[in-house]
Scaffold this active site. Structure first.
Site, mmCIF file in Angstrom:
data_model
loop_
_atom_site.group_PDB
_atom_site.id
_atom_site.type_symbol
_atom_site.label_atom_id
_atom_site.label_comp_id
_atom_site.label_asym_id
_atom_site.label_seq_id
_atom_site.Cartn_x
_atom_site.Cartn_y
_atom_site.Cartn_z
ATOM 1 N N ASP A 42 30.043 81.995 -3.541
ATOM 2 C CA ASP A 42 29.264 81.376 -2.465
ATOM 3 C C ASP A 42 30.046 80.313 -1.702
ATOM 4 O O ASP A 42 29.507 79.640 -0.829
ATOM 5 C CB ASP A 42 27.971 80.773 -3.017
ATOM 6 C CG ASP A 42 28.215 79.632 -4.005
ATOM 7 O OD1 ASP A 42 29.401 79.367 -4.319
ATOM 8 O OD2 ASP A 42 27.235 79.002 -4.443
ATOM 9 N N ARG A 101 39.082 59.881 14.488
ATOM 10 C CA ARG A 101 38.706 59.613 15.876
ATOM 11 C C ARG A 101 37.260 59.155 16.007
ATOM 12 O O ARG A 101 36.889 58.593 17.031
ATOM 13 C CB ARG A 101 38.954 60.868 16.732
ATOM 14 C CG ARG A 101 40.422 61.133 17.014
ATOM 15 C CD ARG A 101 40.651 62.482 17.638
ATOM 16 N NE ARG A 101 40.443 63.564 16.692
ATOM 17 C CZ ARG A 101 40.660 64.854 16.941
ATOM 18 N NH1 ARG A 101 41.083 65.215 18.147
ATOM 19 N NH2 ARG A 101 40.460 65.778 16.018
ATOM 20 N N HIS A 135 44.723 57.128 13.057
ATOM 21 C CA HIS A 135 44.420 57.130 14.488
ATOM 22 C C HIS A 135 43.990 55.755 14.970
ATOM 23 O O HIS A 135 44.271 55.362 16.108
ATOM 24 C CB HIS A 135 43.332 58.161 14.783
ATOM 25 C CG HIS A 135 42.986 58.286 16.233
ATOM 26 N ND1 HIS A 135 43.862 58.811 17.157
ATOM 27 C CD2 HIS A 135 41.865 57.936 16.916
ATOM 28 C CE1 HIS A 135 43.299 58.792 18.348
ATOM 29 N NE2 HIS A 135 42.091 58.262 18.237
ATOM 30 N N ASP A 174 48.096 57.558 27.034
ATOM 31 C CA ASP A 174 46.797 56.998 27.422
ATOM 32 C C ASP A 174 46.776 55.517 27.079
ATOM 33 O O ASP A 174 47.664 55.000 26.391
ATOM 34 C CB ASP A 174 45.630 57.737 26.768
ATOM 35 C CG ASP A 174 45.740 57.775 25.245
ATOM 36 O OD1 ASP A 174 46.276 56.827 24.654
ATOM 37 O OD2 ASP A 174 45.279 58.767 24.649
ATOM 38 N N LYS A 197 44.921 58.182 32.192
ATOM 39 C CA LYS A 197 44.276 59.488 32.244
ATOM 40 C C LYS A 197 42.759 59.323 32.340
ATOM 41 O O LYS A 197 42.216 58.251 32.082
ATOM 42 C CB LYS A 197 44.618 60.306 30.988
ATOM 43 C CG LYS A 197 43.914 59.817 29.727
ATOM 44 C CD LYS A 197 44.101 60.752 28.553
ATOM 45 C CE LYS A 197 43.264 60.272 27.350
ATOM 46 N NZ LYS A 197 43.428 61.112 26.179
ATOM 47 N N ARG A 199 39.374 61.436 30.864
ATOM 48 C CA ARG A 199 38.912 62.543 30.034
ATOM 49 C C ARG A 199 37.783 63.284 30.744
ATOM 50 O O ARG A 199 36.754 62.707 31.080
ATOM 51 C CB ARG A 199 38.449 62.039 28.663
ATOM 52 C CG ARG A 199 37.917 63.162 27.753
ATOM 53 C CD ARG A 199 37.861 62.770 26.307
ATOM 54 N NE ARG A 199 39.177 62.585 25.722
ATOM 55 C CZ ARG A 199 39.966 63.577 25.306
ATOM 56 N NH1 ARG A 199 39.561 64.833 25.452
ATOM 57 N NH2 ARG A 199 41.136 63.313 24.778
ATOM 58 N N ASP A 223 52.536 59.794 20.311
ATOM 59 C CA ASP A 223 51.109 59.816 20.003
ATOM 60 C C ASP A 223 50.975 60.100 18.518
ATOM 61 O O ASP A 223 51.902 60.641 17.886
ATOM 62 C CB ASP A 223 50.389 60.889 20.823
ATOM 63 C CG ASP A 223 48.936 60.524 21.118
ATOM 64 O OD1 ASP A 223 48.425 59.579 20.491
ATOM 65 O OD2 ASP A 223 48.314 61.199 21.961
#
Length: 323
Positions: A42, A101, A135, A174, A197, A199, A223
């Protein structure tokens, strides 16, 4: 049996990035710990530690890259198994910390999932976390246990120093990455620039203009993470239009999906420099260099085990890397 005392340090791995774990133990000079990881029909994950770990210092290597939910659950189960087997200490080695994030409530009625994952790890019984290039650095504060946060910058620095690039400019793709880019610019003795930038949605960004002088110069876009590659490729495009000569990208975690690979194939990047914190997919038609972070993680594991400082790992050629 040869009568030798077992090594007090043990490293186990989940299924997310076994090759990296194998390279880590090779750098330390010990075998990889034996564990059975399987699934019930499962889909439930089953974990069994196949050797005695009572009183041992256990490190579990498991990036929480895609499939993220599966890999996080596998890590939690491995931590629980080690704790119930009476390990003296359990350290989660998470080269890539997923859900990072989602570190703040930036819209109404959303979860702060990075904090939730931290809570789950602590509840499972982990004593310490070792990770690379979060991040958002404030995620360290989501834990009430020690967090050792390493940077991939020393590994990238050594590679770039060997290339002997001149007239280099480090670019943040960014506004949020300007601190990271500034740290790289400082250690590389390079200029600094920023791509502003907008988004459009979760998968699309639009580079608008460049702050800084890049005309006729080599450019390094830095980055911590790329998935759809929209940010890095749109930044590369506007940098080329602004007169940049050669464009490189240095990215710690290449969690690439098919859209990201396609964008990279169509981009003007001369070289994509990434690390092996997560499994690297095949990226045909792109000049990709994969840097090995296993020696960095292996050295950190040894220092944590021996109760030594890891801060010297942030120093390269006498320069302290502060990102």
């Amino acid at each position: 049996m040869n009568g030798e005392e077992p090594h007090p340090l043990l490293v186990f791995t989940g299924s997310a990035n076994r090759p990296l774990a194998e390279r880590i133990v090779a750098s330390i000079g010990i075998p990889l710990g034996a564990a059975t990881i399987s699934s019930f029909p499962d889909g439930e994950t089953f974990v069994k530690i196949d050797e005695n770990i009572r009183g041992r210092d256990v490190f579990i290597v498991q990036p929480t890259c895609p499939p993220s939910n599966h890999n996080i659950m596998e890590l939690l189960i491995m931590i629980d198994a080690a704790r119930r087997a009476s390990a003296a200490r359990v350290t989660a080695v998470i080269p890539f910390y997923g859900y990072a994030r989602q570190d703040r409530k930036d819209r109404p009625r959303v979860a702060i999932t990075a904090k939730l994952v931290a809570n789950l790890l602590v509840a499972a019984g982990v004593n310490r976390v070792l990770t690379v290039d979060l991040h958002a650095q404030q995620i360290q504060g989501f834990f009430d246990i020690p967090v050792d946060h390493l940077y991939a910058a020393p590994v990238l620095y050594r590679y770039l120093a060997a290339k002997e690039l001149s007239n280099l400019v480090v670019v943040s793709p960014d506004v949020g990455g300007i601190k990271l880019a500034s740290g790289y610019a400082q250690v590389l003795d390079a200029g600094l620039a920023l791509v502003v930038k907008r988004r459009v949605d979760a998968e699309h960004t639009e580079a608008q203009f460049v702050v800084g002088d890049v005309a006729g110069r080599d450019v390094l876009i830095v980055d911590d993470l790329t998935e759809t590659a929209g940010t890095v490729t749109s930044a590369a495009r506007i940098l080329k239009e602004t007169g940049a000569r050669r464009i490189f990208a240095g990215i710690s975690h290449a969690v690439l999906n098919p859209m990201g690979i396609k964008r990279l194939q169509e981009s003007c990047l001369e070289e994509l420099i990434i690390t092996n914190t997560v499994p690297i997919p095949s990226i045909e038609g792109v000049n990709v260099t994969v840097l090995d972070v296993a020696p960095l993680l292996g050295e950190a594991i040894k220092r944590i085990h021996n109760g030594q400082s890891v801060s010297s790992l942030f120093r390269v050629d006498g320069k302290m890397i502060l990102l």
